[in-house]
Design a protein around this motif. Structure first.
Motif, PDB file in Angstrom:
ATOM      1  N   PRO A 193      -1.014  -2.886 -12.932  1.00 45.47           N
ATOM      2  CA  PRO A 193      -1.971  -3.743 -12.215  1.00 45.47           C
ATOM      3  C   PRO A 193      -2.160  -3.245 -10.786  1.00 45.47           C
ATOM      4  CG  PRO A 193       0.193  -4.780 -12.194  1.00 45.47           C
ATOM      5  CD  PRO A 193       0.340  -3.497 -12.981  1.00 45.47           C
ATOM      6  N   ILE A 194      -2.838  -2.128 -10.641  1.00 48.32           N
ATOM      7  CA  ILE A 194      -3.025  -1.496  -9.336  1.00 48.32           C
ATOM      8  C   ILE A 194      -4.489  -1.133  -9.144  1.00 48.32           C
ATOM      9  CG2 ILE A 194      -0.699  -0.506  -9.251  1.00 48.32           C
ATOM     10  CD1 ILE A 194      -2.130   2.212 -10.044  1.00 48.32           C
ATOM     11  N   SER A 195      -4.819  -0.757  -7.928  1.00 40.30           N
ATOM     12  CA  SER A 195      -6.108  -0.127  -7.639  1.00 40.30           C
ATOM     13  C   SER A 195      -5.834   0.953  -6.594  1.00 40.30           C
ATOM     14  CB  SER A 195      -7.132  -1.138  -7.121  1.00 40.30           C
ATOM     15  OG  SER A 195      -6.638  -1.821  -5.983  1.00 40.30           O
ATOM     16  N   TYR A 196      -6.795   1.834  -6.402  1.00 40.60           N
ATOM     17  CA  TYR A 196      -6.570   2.920  -5.437  1.00 40.60           C
ATOM     18  C   TYR A 196      -7.873   3.438  -4.872  1.00 40.60           C
ATOM     19  CZ  TYR A 196      -8.219   6.857  -8.340  1.00 40.60           C
ATOM     20  OH  TYR A 196      -9.002   7.748  -9.044  1.00 40.60           O
ATOM     21  N   ILE A 197      -7.728   4.219  -3.822  1.00 41.09           N
ATOM     22  CA  ILE A 197      -8.861   4.934  -3.252  1.00 41.09           C
ATOM     23  C   ILE A 197      -8.348   6.282  -2.743  1.00 41.09           C
ATOM     24  CG2 ILE A 197      -8.570   3.973  -0.924  1.00 41.09           C
ATOM     25  CD1 ILE A 197     -11.673   3.876  -0.783  1.00 41.09           C
ATOM     26  N   THR A 198      -9.183   7.300  -2.875  1.00 34.86           N
ATOM     27  CA  THR A 198      -8.822   8.633  -2.382  1.00 34.86           C
ATOM     28  C   THR A 198      -9.921   9.160  -1.470  1.00 34.86           C
ATOM     29  OG1 THR A 198      -7.488   9.200  -4.331  1.00 34.86           O
ATOM     30  CG2 THR A 198      -8.354  11.039  -3.041  1.00 34.86           C
ATOM     31  N   PHE A 199      -9.516   9.745  -0.364  1.00 31.42           N
ATOM     32  CA  PHE A 199     -10.438  10.377   0.572  1.00 31.42           C
ATOM     33  C   PHE A 199     -10.225  11.887   0.497  1.00 31.42           C
ATOM     34  CE2 PHE A 199      -9.063   6.270   2.284  1.00 31.42           C
ATOM     35  CZ  PHE A 199     -10.279   5.607   2.350  1.00 31.42           C
ATOM     36  N   ILE A 213       0.861  -1.177   0.000  1.00 31.23           N
ATOM     37  CA  ILE A 213       0.000   0.000   0.000  1.00 31.23           C
ATOM     38  C   ILE A 213       0.901   1.232   0.000  1.00 31.23           C
ATOM     39  CG2 ILE A 213      -1.814   1.274   1.191  1.00 31.23           C
ATOM     40  CD1 ILE A 213      -2.663  -1.298   2.557  1.00 31.23           C
ATOM     41  N   PHE A 214       0.742   2.060  -1.023  1.00 34.93           N
ATOM     42  CA  PHE A 214       1.533   3.280  -1.155  1.00 34.93           C
ATOM     43  C   PHE A 214       0.637   4.472  -0.852  1.00 34.93           C
ATOM     44  CE2 PHE A 214       3.362  -0.017  -3.702  1.00 34.93           C
ATOM     45  CZ  PHE A 214       4.718   0.078  -3.433  1.00 34.93           C
ATOM     46  N   VAL A 215       1.144   5.376  -0.033  1.00 31.55           N
ATOM     47  CA  VAL A 215       0.314   6.453   0.507  1.00 31.55           C
ATOM     48  C   VAL A 215       0.875   7.817   0.106  1.00 31.55           C
ATOM     49  CG1 VAL A 215      -0.665   7.447   2.606  1.00 31.55           C
ATOM     50  CG2 VAL A 215      -0.199   4.975   2.489  1.00 31.55           C
ATOM     51  N   ASP A 216      -0.017   8.707  -0.305  1.00 34.64           N
ATOM     52  CA  ASP A 216       0.387  10.086  -0.572  1.00 34.64           C
ATOM     53  C   ASP A 216      -0.747  11.011  -0.157  1.00 34.64           C
ATOM     54  OD1 ASP A 216       2.526  11.806  -1.886  1.00 34.64           O
ATOM     55  OD2 ASP A 216       0.739  12.526  -2.905  1.00 34.64           O
ATOM     56  N   VAL A 246      -2.684   3.540  -2.767  1.00 28.85           N
ATOM     57  CA  VAL A 246      -2.541   2.720  -3.970  1.00 28.85           C
ATOM     58  C   VAL A 246      -2.211   1.297  -3.543  1.00 28.85           C
ATOM     59  CG1 VAL A 246      -1.128   2.297  -6.030  1.00 28.85           C
ATOM     60  CG2 VAL A 246      -1.850   4.626  -5.460  1.00 28.85           C
ATOM     61  N   PHE A 247      -2.935   0.325  -4.105  1.00 35.53           N
ATOM     62  CA  PHE A 247      -2.777  -1.076  -3.725  1.00 35.53           C
ATOM     63  C   PHE A 247      -2.142  -1.861  -4.867  1.00 35.53           C
ATOM     64  CE2 PHE A 247      -6.766   0.639  -1.944  1.00 35.53           C
ATOM     65  CZ  PHE A 247      -6.378   0.706  -0.608  1.00 35.53           C
ATOM     66  N   LYS A 295       2.334  -4.515   3.434  1.00 35.62           N
ATOM     67  CA  LYS A 295       3.383  -3.539   3.719  1.00 35.62           C
ATOM     68  C   LYS A 295       2.890  -2.154   3.310  1.00 35.62           C
ATOM     69  CE  LYS A 295       7.304  -6.681   3.313  1.00 35.62           C
ATOM     70  NZ  LYS A 295       6.509  -7.901   3.141  1.00 35.62           N
ATOM     71  N   VAL A 296       2.983  -1.210   4.223  1.00 34.43           N
ATOM     72  CA  VAL A 296       2.553   0.162   3.981  1.00 34.43           C
ATOM     73  C   VAL A 296       3.785   1.027   3.740  1.00 34.43           C
ATOM     74  CG1 VAL A 296       1.353   2.163   4.911  1.00 34.43           C
ATOM     75  CG2 VAL A 296       0.523  -0.139   5.443  1.00 34.43           C
ATOM     76  N   TYR A 297       3.792   1.716   2.609  1.00 35.57           N
ATOM     77  CA  TYR A 297       4.905   2.591   2.249  1.00 35.57           C
ATOM     78  C   TYR A 297       4.441   4.039   2.384  1.00 35.57           C
ATOM     79  CZ  TYR A 297       7.077  -1.542   0.162  1.00 35.57           C
ATOM     80  OH  TYR A 297       7.627  -2.784  -0.038  1.00 35.57           O
TER      81      TYR A 297
END
Length: 224
Positions: free
Chosen positions: A91-97, A7-10, A27-28, A136-138
């Motif tokens: 080959p990813i998926s994502y979500i935004t809040f 999981i990549f976070v921005d 981003v997953f 793993k969270v990045y």
């Protein structure tokens, strides 16, 4: 063989606490799905038109700052388009809040809301997340409210070892940049709909219709 999820976070809007909106993007990526070919193709396209292979950062790219200050706007438009094409192949998926700062009287309230929202999204897609043996969270940007929100949600919902670590490979390096890109696209939508888009967005994305038909549609095809 253990199945792993990254999981990549921005986030957007964190600087100085003055931004009107705060966005958080996750981003997953299933670690079994290689992105090496997509990365190679993206970098070859840059080399083919003599553009620098530098880390993608949307804000300085669009404003011509930092690593992009010696590139003209046409070159920067090409770089943005190439990165968008690269994202489409992943080959990813994502979500935004999305949060409006005026609705939160202090950072603690925002952190609590983010934690609840992340937990709710994971519960909604629990089958997907529970299909992985480890997560793993990045996240490297160091916003304490984001780190706390992640701690209160990801590990709690999944009840498994969650490791936050710094990027260690080219795959991680590029996917963190993808989180940056998707956060920017979602922020652009907020700005367009509030009629706060300004000249920079118009130069890179066109009007709201063009933005939604092209840039947003491509990004949203990856939403979880």
């Amino acid at each position: 063989m253990a199945k792993g999820l990254s999981i990549f976070v921005d986030e957007s809007g964190a600087r100085g606490g003055k931004a009107r909106y705060y966005l958080l993007t996750l981003v997953f990526h299933d670690q079994a799905d290689s992105i090496a070919e997509a990365v190679t193709g993206y970098e070859a396209k840059l080399a083919g038109v003599d553009l620098p292979n530098i880390p993608f950062h949307s804000e300085p790219l669009m404003n011509g700052h930092k690593d992009y200050e010696f590139l003209n706007i046409e070159q920067r438009k090409v770089m943005l388009a190439y990165f968008s094409s690269f994202v489409r192949k992943l080959p990813i998926s994502y979500i935004t809040f999305v949060y409006r700062r005026s609705q939160f009287e202090d950072p603690a309230r925002l952190m609590e809301r983010m934690g609840r929202d992340i937990s709710s999204a994971m519960i909604e897609h629990l089958g997907f997340f529970q299909s992985f043996d480890d997560v793993k969270v990045y996240y490297d940007n160091g916003q304490d409210i984001v780190k706390q929100a992640l701690d209160r949600s990801v590990g709690k919902v999944l009840s498994k070892g969650v490791v936050r670590r710094r990027k260690t490979s080219m795959t991680d390096y590029r996917l963190e940049q993808v989180a940056d890109y998707l956060c920017t696209i979602e922020l652009a939508l907020v700005k367009y709909e509030a009629k706060e888009n300004g000249e920079t967005y118009n130069k890179f994305f066109g009007g709201i219709g063009s933005f939604k038909r092209n840039w947003l549609k491509q990004a949203r095809s990856k939403r979880i």
